[in-house]
Design a protein around this motif. Structure first.
Motif, PDB file in Angstrom:
ATOM      1  N   ASP A  41       0.693  -0.249   4.879  1.00 19.62           N
ATOM      2  CA  ASP A  41       2.042  -0.332   4.315  1.00 19.62           C
ATOM      3  C   ASP A  41       3.078  -0.681   5.384  1.00 19.62           C
ATOM      4  OD1 ASP A  41       3.749  -0.256   2.092  1.00 19.62           O
ATOM      5  OD2 ASP A  41       4.277   1.852   2.425  1.00 19.62           O
ATOM      6  N   VAL A  42       2.599  -1.175   6.516  1.00 25.18           N
ATOM      7  CA  VAL A  42       3.446  -1.818   7.530  1.00 25.18           C
ATOM      8  C   VAL A  42       2.701  -3.091   7.917  1.00 25.18           C
ATOM      9  CG1 VAL A  42       4.433   0.344   8.417  1.00 25.18           C
ATOM     10  CG2 VAL A  42       2.354  -0.571   9.473  1.00 25.18           C
TER      11      VAL A  42
ATOM     12  N   GLY B  28       2.156   8.312  -5.290  1.00 24.62           N
ATOM     13  CA  GLY B  28       1.640   7.235  -4.462  1.00 24.62           C
ATOM     14  C   GLY B  28       1.902   7.532  -2.999  1.00 24.62           C
ATOM     15  N   LYS B  29       1.117   6.911  -2.138  1.00 20.49           N
ATOM     16  CA  LYS B  29       1.228   7.210  -0.714  1.00 20.49           C
ATOM     17  C   LYS B  29       1.307   5.925   0.098  1.00 20.49           C
ATOM     18  CE  LYS B  29      -1.267  11.603  -1.218  1.00 20.49           C
ATOM     19  NZ  LYS B  29      -1.410  11.547  -2.692  1.00 20.49           N
ATOM     20  N   GLY B  30       2.130   5.965   1.151  1.00 19.39           N
ATOM     21  CA  GLY B  30       2.319   4.783   1.974  1.00 19.39           C
ATOM     22  C   GLY B  30       2.712   5.129   3.390  1.00 19.39           C
ATOM     23  N   ALA B  31       3.472   4.203   3.996  1.00 18.39           N
ATOM     24  CA  ALA B  31       3.767   4.299   5.435  1.00 18.39           C
ATOM     25  C   ALA B  31       4.313   5.671   5.847  1.00 18.39           C
ATOM     26  CB  ALA B  31       4.748   3.200   5.831  1.00 18.39           C
ATOM     27  N   ALA B  32       5.190   6.249   5.037  1.00 23.01           N
ATOM     28  CA  ALA B  32       5.770   7.538   5.418  1.00 23.01           C
ATOM     29  C   ALA B  32       4.700   8.622   5.439  1.00 23.01           C
ATOM     30  CB  ALA B  32       6.883   7.918   4.442  1.00 23.01           C
TER      31      ALA B  32
ATOM     32  N   GLY C 158       2.254   8.082   8.300  1.00 21.22           N
ATOM     33  CA  GLY C 158       2.824   7.964   9.646  1.00 21.22           C
ATOM     34  C   GLY C 158       2.364   6.662  10.281  1.00 21.22           C
ATOM     35  N   SER C 159       2.491   5.588   9.505  1.00 19.41           N
ATOM     36  CA  SER C 159       1.836   4.327   9.877  1.00 19.41           C
ATOM     37  C   SER C 159       2.305   3.740  11.199  1.00 19.41           C
ATOM     38  CB  SER C 159       2.025   3.298   8.762  1.00 19.41           C
ATOM     39  OG  SER C 159       1.366   3.729   7.596  1.00 19.41           O
ATOM     40  N   GLU C 160       3.624   3.762  11.448  1.00 24.02           N
ATOM     41  CA  GLU C 160       4.129   3.156  12.693  1.00 24.02           C
ATOM     42  C   GLU C 160       3.529   3.866  13.906  1.00 24.02           C
ATOM     43  OE1 GLU C 160       5.678   0.454  12.910  1.00 24.02           O
ATOM     44  OE2 GLU C 160       6.829   0.135  11.057  1.00 24.02           O
ATOM     45  N   GLU C 161       3.542   5.185  13.842  1.00 21.86           N
ATOM     46  CA  GLU C 161       3.030   5.990  14.949  1.00 21.86           C
ATOM     47  C   GLU C 161       1.507   5.786  15.102  1.00 21.86           C
ATOM     48  OE1 GLU C 161       3.815  10.065  14.076  1.00 21.86           O
ATOM     49  OE2 GLU C 161       3.077  10.774  16.017  1.00 21.86           O
ATOM     50  N   LEU C 162       0.840   5.713  13.972  1.00 20.50           N
ATOM     51  CA  LEU C 162      -0.610   5.524  13.986  1.00 20.50           C
ATOM     52  C   LEU C 162      -0.981   4.189  14.623  1.00 20.50           C
ATOM     53  CD1 LEU C 162      -3.443   6.476  13.059  1.00 20.50           C
ATOM     54  CD2 LEU C 162      -2.953   5.473  10.822  1.00 20.50           C
ATOM     55  N   LEU C 163      -0.252   3.156  14.212  1.00 20.46           N
ATOM     56  CA  LEU C 163      -0.499   1.816  14.746  1.00 20.46           C
ATOM     57  C   LEU C 163      -0.240   1.788  16.252  1.00 20.46           C
ATOM     58  CD1 LEU C 163      -1.348  -0.855  13.499  1.00 20.46           C
ATOM     59  CD2 LEU C 163       1.052  -1.356  13.033  1.00 20.46           C
TER      60      LEU C 163
ATOM     61  N   TYR D 224     -11.883  -3.381  15.983  1.00 25.71           N
ATOM     62  CA  TYR D 224     -11.247  -3.655  14.692  1.00 25.71           C
ATOM     63  C   TYR D 224     -11.173  -2.363  13.880  1.00 25.71           C
ATOM     64  CZ  TYR D 224     -10.909  -6.056  10.061  1.00 25.71           C
ATOM     65  OH  TYR D 224     -10.553  -6.492   8.812  1.00 25.71           O
ATOM     66  N   LEU D 225     -10.039  -2.137  13.236  1.00 23.59           N
ATOM     67  CA  LEU D 225      -9.886  -1.010  12.304  1.00 23.59           C
ATOM     68  C   LEU D 225      -9.450  -1.533  10.942  1.00 23.59           C
ATOM     69  CD1 LEU D 225      -8.141   1.856  14.300  1.00 23.59           C
ATOM     70  CD2 LEU D 225     -10.410   1.926  13.238  1.00 23.59           C
ATOM     71  N   PHE D 226     -10.200  -1.118   9.949  1.00 24.50           N
ATOM     72  CA  PHE D 226      -9.895  -1.502   8.563  1.00 24.50           C
ATOM     73  C   PHE D 226      -9.441  -0.238   7.843  1.00 24.50           C
ATOM     74  CE2 PHE D 226     -11.126  -4.642   5.105  1.00 24.50           C
ATOM     75  CZ  PHE D 226     -10.671  -3.883   4.044  1.00 24.50           C
ATOM     76  N   PHE D 227      -8.113  -0.062   7.702  1.00 23.74           N
ATOM     77  CA  PHE D 227      -7.584   1.088   6.961  1.00 23.74           C
ATOM     78  C   PHE D 227      -7.533   0.744   5.475  1.00 23.74           C
ATOM     79  CE2 PHE D 227      -5.636   1.920  11.188  1.00 23.74           C
ATOM     80  CZ  PHE D 227      -6.126   3.194  11.384  1.00 23.74           C
ATOM     81  N   ASP D 228      -7.765   1.775   4.633  1.00 25.13           N
ATOM     82  CA  ASP D 228      -7.826   1.518   3.192  1.00 25.13           C
ATOM     83  C   ASP D 228      -7.358   2.769   2.450  1.00 25.13           C
ATOM     84  OD1 ASP D 228      -8.456  -0.268   1.131  1.00 25.13           O
ATOM     85  OD2 ASP D 228     -10.489   0.468   0.929  1.00 25.13           O
ATOM     86  N   PHE D 229      -6.311   2.771   1.660  1.00 24.38           N
ATOM     87  CA  PHE D 229      -5.325   1.758   1.410  1.00 24.38           C
ATOM     88  C   PHE D 229      -4.027   2.461   1.014  1.00 24.38           C
ATOM     89  CE2 PHE D 229      -5.338   2.205  -3.244  1.00 24.38           C
ATOM     90  CZ  PHE D 229      -6.608   2.665  -3.524  1.00 24.38           C
ATOM     91  N   SER D 230      -2.952   1.740   0.899  1.00 27.14           N
ATOM     92  CA  SER D 230      -1.653   2.307   0.516  1.00 27.14           C
ATOM     93  C   SER D 230      -1.345   1.981  -0.935  1.00 27.14           C
ATOM     94  CB  SER D 230      -0.547   1.727   1.419  1.00 27.14           C
ATOM     95  OG  SER D 230      -0.783   2.098   2.759  1.00 27.14           O
ATOM     96  N   TYR D 231      -0.643   2.865  -1.589  1.00 25.93           N
ATOM     97  CA  TYR D 231      -0.273   2.627  -3.000  1.00 25.93           C
ATOM     98  C   TYR D 231       1.074   3.281  -3.277  1.00 25.93           C
ATOM     99  CZ  TYR D 231      -3.127   6.940  -3.089  1.00 25.93           C
ATOM    100  OH  TYR D 231      -3.682   8.159  -2.812  1.00 25.93           O
TER     101      TYR D 231
END
Ligand code: H79
Length: 434
Positions: A235-236, A206-210, A213-218, A187-194
């Motif tokens: 943020d995805v 603020g920081k998010g998926a871009a 690099g959330s898609e690639e990270l996931l 389990y991975l608990f990432f924290d957090f996007s804003y």
């Protein structure tokens, strides 16, 4: 924070059976902020730069660190997985990362904390999860934003040399280290996007998926650990919804479909060790929170905060033991249990929760009723009823609208209602004989 984060799971979200089965996990917030002992956000609340914060690394001995003790207490409380802060917002790493010196390797303790932790948890049959902070208030490429300790400095100058693409590589590299060195990680608990517009108004940059690099990270997480559960704060869409210090009113849904969810809750309002926050939730309240969640299809991730030396404070040990006493007697009403699927209707009293496991229905009484409990829709379905803690029989009758029992005394019950007769006094409360 008392804020339930905006969150979203994939409408197709699903999690492996072990997670739903477990229902109850331990969250551990531990880092050098435990030495400050005034909340894990102390670095930014008090606007400390890295040089100031360094004092906590310099004094981090962790001489009472005993992960086998933590794991045993988690197991005895009835928890089946453990999620530990590998890195929190201060950027400090509990493991000896190749990518930074801002880690336990630069403290008097001097050696990896996660290896012994993982080993101790596995020995107790606990699944391993890591919390990893997307925010990093120490990394030199993490741009200064409205949550950052240096937000009141000369932000333009500070940010001139900062490059979030380099931070993104660091973040991905860290997750790769964690998932390879300590595999299997469940389990991975990432924290957090804003990053959304509301937050951009309040919190510049603020920081998010871009940025993450959330898609690639996931994708990397899934490649390294195909069965991993990833929360919904990248943020995805993630695998589950993660309300924070918030109990949802009912099952959580995305596009009308129930999705897996897990509430994380503190014992005393602070995630990190807070010496002066003495208001602790009671074991009774925490059990109600667990039951409330399960009745709505959710898990409870209950946080504990070891102190600066690595020990669980006495009040935390007592609280876990109290929960454990309840779990010993009532485990099967939560473990492997979930929301009711039978068409049952609580007619009264109302301060109850229902859970179901297979063909067993569990009625959780948050307040002891005035002798009777009435459930509608159960006509012809009840084979046997008992108190769970001692197995003692509970007598019950099915309402027959043609019979006027006690005159009109039991009127008002619809056909198919079942009335359970409880002792007047809650039987596990001992009355002293004088
Ligand atoms: O690790 C624990 C906390 O330190 C961390 N998550 C748990 C598990 C956490 N605390 N608060 N938050 C996460 C969310 C913070 C939200 C806020 Fe904001 C920051 C509210 C106001 C400032 C983000 C930015 C939301 C609104 C603006």
């Amino acid at each position: 924070s008392d804020i339930a984060l905006p969150s979203g799971a994939n409408a197709e979200a699903s999690v492996p059976d072990w997670f739903t089965e477990a229902r109850f996990g331990m969250f551990i917030h531990w880092g050098v902020y435990a030495l400050a002992a005034r909340h894990e956000w102390v670095m930014t609340r008090e606007e400390m730069d890295a040089a100031t914060y360094q004092r906590y690394l310099d004094h981090f001995e962790a001489d009472r660190y005993d992960p086998r003790d933590w794991a045993r207490r988690a197991r005895e409380a009835g928890m089946r997985y453990v999620v530990i802060t590998a890195k929190h917002h201060d950027g400090f790493c509990l493991w000896d990362s190749d990518l930074t010196d801002w880690s336990v390797a630069s403290t008097p303790h001097g050696r990896d904390l996660l290896g012994p932790f993982v080993e101790a948890c596995r020995a107790e049959g606990l699944r391993i999860g890591f919390y990893y902070s997307l925010l990093d208030w120490h990394h030199p490429d993490f741009t200064v934003d409205g949550l950052h300790p240096l937000r009141n400095g000369d932000v333009e100058t500070l940010n001139a040399g900062r490059d979030l693409t380099r931070y993104r590589e660091y973040l991905h590299g860290h997750v790769r280290e964690l998932l390879t060195r300590y595999a299997p990680v469940s389990y991975l608990f990432f924290d957090f996007s804003y990053s959304d517009d509301d937050h951009k108004r309040d919190v510049f940059n603020g920081k998010g998926a871009a940025e993450w690099g959330s898609e690639e990270l996931l994708a990397m997480c899934r490649e390294l650990q195909p069965d991993i559960i990833v929360n919904d704060r990248l943020d995805v869409p993630g695998d589950l919804v993660s309300p924070e210090q918030y109990q949802p009113l009912g099952p959580m849904t995305v596009a009308g479909r129930p999705v897996p969810w897990e509430a994380c809750q503190t014992l005393n309002g602070s995630w990190g060790y807070d010496r002066d926050e003495l208001h602790h939730k009671s074991p009774e309240l925490l059990v109600r929170m667990l039951v409330d969640g399960v009745s709505n299809g959710g898990n409870l991730l209950l946080n504990v905060a070891p102190d600066g030396r690595g020990a669980l404070p006495p009040v935390v040990r007592d609280t876990l033991a109290g929960i454990g006493e309840w779990m010993e007697l009532h485990e099967r009403s939560v473990r492997g249990a979930g929301p009711v699927t039978l068409p049952v209707d609580v007619l009264g009293p109302s301060d109850v929760r229902l859970t179901q496991r297979g063909d067993r229905l569990y009625l959780h009484l948050f307040a002891w009723p005035m002798r009777h409990v009435h459930l509608g829709g159960l006509g012809g379905r009840v084979a046997y009823a008992q108190l769970l803690h001692d197995g003692s029989e509970i007598r019950w009758t099915e309402a027959d609208p043609t019979v006027r029992a006690y005159g009109s005394g039991m009127g008002g019950l619809p056909a198919g209602a079942v009335t359970f007769e409880l002792p007047v006094l809650r039987p596990d409360v001992l009355v002293p004989v004088v």
